[in-house]
Each structure stands twice: as C-alpha cells, then as structure tokens.
Enzyme design. Sequence first.
Site, PDB file in Angstrom:
ATOM      1  N   GLU A 226      43.487  30.918  31.812  1.00 45.87           N
ATOM      2  CA  GLU A 226      42.671  31.863  32.582  1.00 45.87           C
ATOM      3  C   GLU A 226      42.862  31.474  34.048  1.00 45.87           C
ATOM      4  O   GLU A 226      42.269  30.515  34.527  1.00 45.87           O
ATOM      5  CB  GLU A 226      41.203  31.752  32.172  1.00 45.87           C
ATOM      6  CG  GLU A 226      40.940  32.162  30.733  1.00 45.87           C
ATOM      7  CD  GLU A 226      40.863  33.685  30.563  1.00 45.87           C
ATOM      8  OE1 GLU A 226      40.555  34.372  31.555  1.00 45.87           O
ATOM      9  OE2 GLU A 226      41.119  34.177  29.444  1.00 45.87           O
ATOM     10  N   CYS A 260      36.579  33.838  40.015  1.00 43.90           N
ATOM     11  CA  CYS A 260      37.953  34.273  39.753  1.00 43.90           C
ATOM     12  C   CYS A 260      38.079  35.793  39.752  1.00 43.90           C
ATOM     13  O   CYS A 260      39.150  36.324  40.019  1.00 43.90           O
ATOM     14  CB  CYS A 260      38.464  33.697  38.443  1.00 43.90           C
ATOM     15  SG  CYS A 260      37.373  33.984  37.053  1.00 43.90           S
TER      16      CYS A 260
END
Lengths: 511, 501
Positions: A226, A260
């Site tokens: 990720e 993010c």
Amino acid sequence: MSGDSVTWIELQKESDPMDFSKKVSHLSSSFLSGKTLDLNFRLKQLKALLRLYEENNGKILEALHKDMRKSELEAYLYEVTLMKNDCRDAIQLLKSWAKPKFLKRNWLVLADEAWIEKVPFGVVLVIGTWNYPFQLTLVPMCGAIAAGNCVIIKPSEISSYSAAVMAELIPKYLDRDCYQVVLGGPEETEKLLEEKFDYIFYTGSMKIGKKIHAAANKYLTPVTLELGGKSPVFVDDTVNYAMTARRIMWGKCMNMGQTCVAPDYILCSKKVEIELIKEMKITLQEWYGSDSKKATDLSRIGHKRHFERLKMFLSNSGSIALGGGIDESELWIEPTILVNVKPMDPIMQEEIFGPILPIVTINSPDEAIKFINARPHPLCLYIFSEVKCLQEQMKNMTQSGTAVINDTIVQFAIDELPFGGIGESGMGYYHGKFSFDTFTHQKGVVERNFSFLADKVGVFRYPPYTERKINFISFLMGHWKKFKIVYFDYIPYFLCFLLGIVLVILVQYFL
Amino acid sequence: MSTNMTSVITKSRSAFSSERTLAVSFRLAQIKNLLAMINECQDEIVSALHADLRKSTMEATLYEVELVRSEIAYFIRNLKNLAKKEKLPMNLLACLDSGYIQREPYGVVLILGAWNYPLSLSLLPLIGAIAAGNCVILKPSELAPNTAQTLSKIVPRYLDTECFHIYEADLEGTKELLKNKFDYIFATGSTNMGRSVMAAAVPHLTPLTLELGGKSPIFIDDSSDYELATKRILWGKCMNLGQTCIAPDYILCSKNVEKEFLTVATRVLTEWYGTNWKQSLDLTRILNEKNFLRLQKMIEETKGRIAFGGQMDQQTLWISPTVIVDIPDPSDIVMQEEIFGPILPIITVDSADEAIKIIKSRPKPLSLYVFSKDNSVIQEFVKRTSSGGICINDVIWQNGWEGLPFGGVGESGFGNYHGKYSFETFSHKKSVLQRGFSYMSEKLGEARYPPYNDSKLRFFTTIIRHIHSFNVNINWCRVTSHFFAGCFGALVLFLYLRYLK
C-alpha cells in the site's frame, strides 16, 4: 505517558535482531500446530483485539497526540473508530467469510463435489507506517488474524509512542504464541526480512516498498504494498465552490495532509482557481480562526526530515496564495495554497504528504487527463464536476487505485470497497472482506469417489487412445456446462408462481 | 534492446493508450476470433505439439486444444457480466451517493508460456488478459519451438496486431525483455524462473502471478479401491510422460498398499501400452537431452529399488514409466526436486498422520492427492495441509474444473487463474464513490469539519458504528423477476378459471 507503560528505549533493547529468527520460528511452529485454523480460536483473538481497542482508548489517543499532536477527534474517528468497526465486522462475518464455497454439482458426475477451501498462508508480516500508526498496522493485522495466520507486526519507529503502546498491549491481549510485535528501524527491518514469511503486507513509501518486494523474492513471498503517490483533484466550473473548497480542505488538513489518500494537487482553470481560493480562505478562517497555529484541531508534521522537505517546497515551487507560515520548533506548517505552479517544479515531482496544496492551471479536461496520464498512477483520483459524462470520461480514461466524485478521502472508510493502488501506488487490496481474502489462499478441492458411475465417466481417458475416445471426451468437455445442476436456482421462482395461484384462489374465495 | 522488442512494446503501449481494448465488444470479438483460430488451425496445432514433444493426438486435443476451447466458451458466455460494475448496496443514510467496483485492465501484460503444455499454458492466460481489456505480449517457451512458431504465424491472422503480440525469444532475449516495464506479468515455469521474473518485476513495482511447480504428493490409504486408485494415478503420471506441473510426483502409503499398487500397475500399463511400452504412440517423449540426463541420473543414483521400468534410450529421449520403492531416506535424489518425468517413487508410511508430517515438512506443493474412502482421513488432509489445490480419489481433475481457481501457494507460486479468476487476476479493482452537492449530501458530512467538538465526535462515532444497518441489500432484478413469476401464476389460474373451467 501513563506510569505503567514502557518507553520506546526500553522496548528497543528487548527487540534484539538475533531474536527475530526465534520469534519467526516460534510462530511458524504455532501455525503448524494448527491452532489458528480453529474459527473459535480466531474469534476469541478478534474479540480480545476489540477489547484492546475499547479498554485502551486513553492510551492510544495519548500516544497519537505525543507522536504527532493528533487532535482527539481525528485520533478517535480516523484511527480508533475505524479499527473498532473493522474488528467488529470481522467478528460478525468471520464464519461466512471462512466457510468453504461449494460449486454447483454436475449431472455427469453427480456424486462428485468441488469447493474452494479458504486456507491461511502461515506467518504474516505486517509492516506499519507512522501517519496513522495504529490503524495502518492493526487493521491489516486484524484481517490476517481473521484469515487464520500467525502475525508479526512491525510498527513504524517514527511514531515511537504508538509503537511502544502496541508492543505493550498486543502481548497482553493476544496469544503470544501466535501474534508478536517487533520494534526497530530500517536496520532491524532489514534483518527481519531475512526470515521466511508466508505473506508480507507493507504500507509506506514506494522506495521502501521496492526493497520489501525485493526481499520477498528470496522465499517467493507474495506481498501487498500500500504505497502512495500524487492524488490529483480535478475541479471544473460546474461545482458548488463552497462545498468543493470544504471537502478538499478537509482532506488536505486531516493529519496535516499526511494521509496517503490526501488530495495532493489541484488541476483546474484560472477562473476556478480564483473561486476556489476565495472559498478556501473563508473555510480556513471558519475552521481555524486567524491564527491556525493555535488551533488544537491541527496536528503537526511527523518528523524533522519530513518538515525540512516540505519547507523547501514553499520556496522552490510556485508562489504562495494563502498560508505559508512555519514554525520549526513545533514542526508546524500552515495550510498553504500555491499558485503559478509549473509541472516541472519540485513540488510536482513527488508526493507532498503535507498541508501544501499546489494548483496547476489547465485549459480543458482533456489537458487534465493528459497531465494525469503522463504521471505514475495515483492511489486516488478526485473529480469535482456536476457533468455526468465528464465524470465518466475522467474516471475511465485514467488509471488510479480508487476514484471519488465530488468528495475526498471518504472511500477509505467504506469497507465494502477494496482499497489498494495500481502501478507505483501499490498492489493488492484490503479492508473488510478484502483483508480476509488478501491473507487467504483459495484452495480448489475436487472430491471424487470410486463408485461405478463416477468411474465410468472418466474411463475413456485411459490409453490406448482412439479417435472414438477423443470425440467422446471432447463432446463431454464441450457440453459440460449444460449438465450443471442449476434447477435449484429456479425453485424460488416456482414457489412465487404457486403463491400467485394461491392468491387468486384466496381472492376468489373471499370475493 | 532489439528493434523488434522495442517496436512490440511501443506498439502495445500506444494500442493500450488508444483505449480500444476498453470496449467489451472489442474484447469479445477478439476472443471469438481466437475460437475461430483454434477451430481452423487445430490440425496445424496438433502437428506442432507432436513435433515438439511427440504428443499423441488425444493428449494434444483434449489437454491442450479442448481446454483452450472451454476457456474461450466460458468468456463468450460470461464476459459481459464479469466486466459490469459491481454495485454496492444502497445505504439509506447516503441514498444519494453510490459506490461501486469497476474492474479495469492493468495495461500491457507480459505472459511467459511454458514448454510442457505450450498451447494451453500460453493461451489460457492470454484469453484472460484479453477479456480483462489488456494489451498482451505473449512469449511462448522457446523449448517448444514448433508450437511457438505456429503461434507466431497464426495468432496475427486472427487477433488485432497492434494490441496482441507473440514475441519469440530465447533465454537471453527473455532476460532483455524483462528489463522493460510491464503493467502485469504472468509466468508459468520452474521456481528458479519464478525468482528471476519476480526480481525483474520489483524495480517497476509490477504485480505478478507465478504458476510454478513442486512435488505433488499422493497419499493412498488402506480403505481405497486399489484398482481404480492405481489407474487414476498412472493416468496422471503418464500424461505427457510425467511432464505436467500437477502430475502426481511421489506416493505415500503403507507396505500393503504398495504391494497392491505394484500388482495392479504392471498389469494396467501393459493393458494400456502393450508389452513394449516404448513402441506405444500414446506416450510422449522427454523434452530434451538436458531433462533426459537429469531423469537418468535419478534412476541411476537412487538408493531405492526399481520395482519396474527403468528403461531409457537417450537417442529417442525415451524413459519408461518407472516405479521406485524401498527408498531409505528422504534426502534420496528422487525426493530432492520436482521429478517432472515418468518416475514414481513410493515412500512407505504407517499412518495418515505420518504422511501429513512428511508433507508439511516440505515446501507447499501445487497439488495434493488423497485416495481414501474414509471421510475423516480426507478431512485431515484437506484441513491440515496446504497446497495449491487438492483432488480426492483422482488426480489432475481440479485443473479443468470450471469455477475453481488454479494456482500455487508458497514455493509453488502465488496468484491464480482459470475462468473468472483469470479475469480477476488481470483486472485492477478500482473503487469508485460518487457523491453530489445536494443539501442532504452536505448535511450528512458536515459534522466532519472543524472546529471539532464532543457532539461532532459522538455523532460521527454513532454514524460509523451503525452505518451498515442502513444498507438495503435488495437485489431489485431478483425481486422484480420473482414478482413477475407470481403474477404469471396468478394470470395462469385466472385464465384457467375464466375460459377453461
């Protein structure tokens, strides 16, 4: 920190790299013993994890505040609540996720059964990160536990208070033979990666992601990465500017832009830029007053090196339209909007991960699409427009991990949506059932038997080979699907048909 | 970088940028063209397979051509459904918003085929990648050159030549090819190959699926039907002369079962291949000298005893189906690596438990086979061992069973494919959330904005905690069709009462 929790330095001494081999091997033996295969065992662990969250709110919030000056609302909503929800869902749905999936039978091989068995990989390594230290470490851990794996977590050393809390609490609540915490920095992580893991889940930067992937090659370990990237925001002139400004600034200011999925930069026309900046100024004033440094709702930059990097952007990219204030002693950067940003400016070369929002002006949606496609695939694409065909065009003609129309970040909280990147923004998915599936190997099982019929179906496969056998088996293979038993699917329709008849009879009777 | 390689990659990239593969109708048309190719060129393909491996017509037709045909048929039936948006249930609290999963292609996919089933192991992933909307560069194995050349010749006649390429290359050429960036890599082959491919994928962060191999064990317990078990195992072992990634590799059984197995085996093999097995046209040959010598070494250096077989002929690359028994220890040469040939070692064990211990002490295999009539024994193996797939009371069948994912675990690989799983493998699941600027939309999310206070915190905590309860999990299509079924029933009775009674 409260008196009975352990400090980072003390814990660091406990995590001797020489112990990593022992830890991994211990967990490996626990896994081989079959302990974690039992659903009841997993449920017990998940319930204990939920209790860990519920009984240690204070400790968790305190650690988050110490690490990054996270406000109580952000810490509670965007870490604790999401973690609790995730764990509750896993507890509630584990049995349905884990049960074998049976395929429909076939008349040709009536006594044969085929199904998919959900099998854990073994010992999973979860490497966390510092911006949402609890959530981004423990949500994957929860998925790995639910799937029946043994798990080692390595929280980020940058959010050291949070790491210490995890190291203290996990062994208190979870079975130590199956779940362990390892603390350390880059050196310790490198040592840890020399061990054999059956799955590695990493959240963090692309640079480290590549190192992890390279290390995984040694044992052919599958990975989920990720990562991040520059999540673009396209805004056209059909939007409600006030709402758009709020939704973008909310995403950008959350955790000081250190998310993010934060909106990274805006692509819009000059006209839209003017309107947006106007509204953003109003929004920031409403939210944080005239001196946003005093607002307790804003966190701080995670660490000094990161602060220095962001500080440079303020002087080497575009010009400041709003904000620009900094305070090095507090690692504080004011929410800032930059204009006149050129595509080659330093701020446009890497993920910002901070409270700076550059606006790049473009003349058309096509130009925006070209701009986005010329860059690495982002984790998120945000499209602000009321025009349906434009929304579809932007979404379909670009590639991104996820896409949101007319908002930012919220897709992250929806468990039914798989969360993951593409290209440089990562590989694999998680959240909800997707976490369970990520940490599970789907084993195809076919069970045949020795009955006369079962054998007769397959008898033509044996040598000596003849043309007749080829034709017969080709025919069976070609028409296999027609013999699938789907009739049970039609029973509900038949029952409704009967119900219709019964209703007419009743109507007749009473009328 | 060769000009040809550059041009193939450049063409594929610009073809993908042109977005023509996004249209489901385009993908369907390409897949139907592949079906036409298989139908029209079947003889040519079967000849090529024979030239490469001396594959018999039956094996070439059934275990290569027919498998490809079935896969194509699956996608023709199901592609439209697979490619549809997967909508999330509506949520009453956010009824103006909608969420869905959109499956999108990765981009330019590289497929590395294998030599043992050079047609199916190249075309099955190709079909999946096309179905998912990717552009594809397929590099068939150079070790099966006739099939590779046939594919190079026929595929461009049927598929779009901008989007789909057959690229022939040797080992060095493949290494060069792998230096380039691809958006997905699918490779079938050995563990070593898998490591090289993964190492090449890392710098570009390319996701991949590796279909590798391993030693697929068979456990036969005393309750089995020895006749049928032996036949089925030998069928799997002799197919392609043991050069199948899911071939039964070695047997674990009791001494008693071993005795029965040997008795049945010699008889069955003679029934199948006559008295001189080498002369049977139904048996293929070993691929090449290198593999032949590897297998020859196993037969010559094993500390076990050859129960039957053991004949070899280097000139014709022939090795007889061979069974080896009385293997003294697990480090014997036949137990080191995947055999991938017609050698079948038997290790005697005293119980299912001992067999499970042996299996778990070794790398996870691609397949596991259990022969037993005792359901508790079967369940032990299913639940306590890990392998890519399992077949109970037969071998190989799990590979062709529609609806099952096919893939390895641990050292036998990662990722899976076949049918729907191919589509999933070659697609990225893009989550999409659509919101609006309505008053309600904004009101629902307003409490998230600063300044933060306790009541906002409480409000959101409650919403997040209970939001799932507001999901409306109604499949409206199903409800409507059931409703019409009921109306139809009512109508039928009404008409009967009115006109016929």
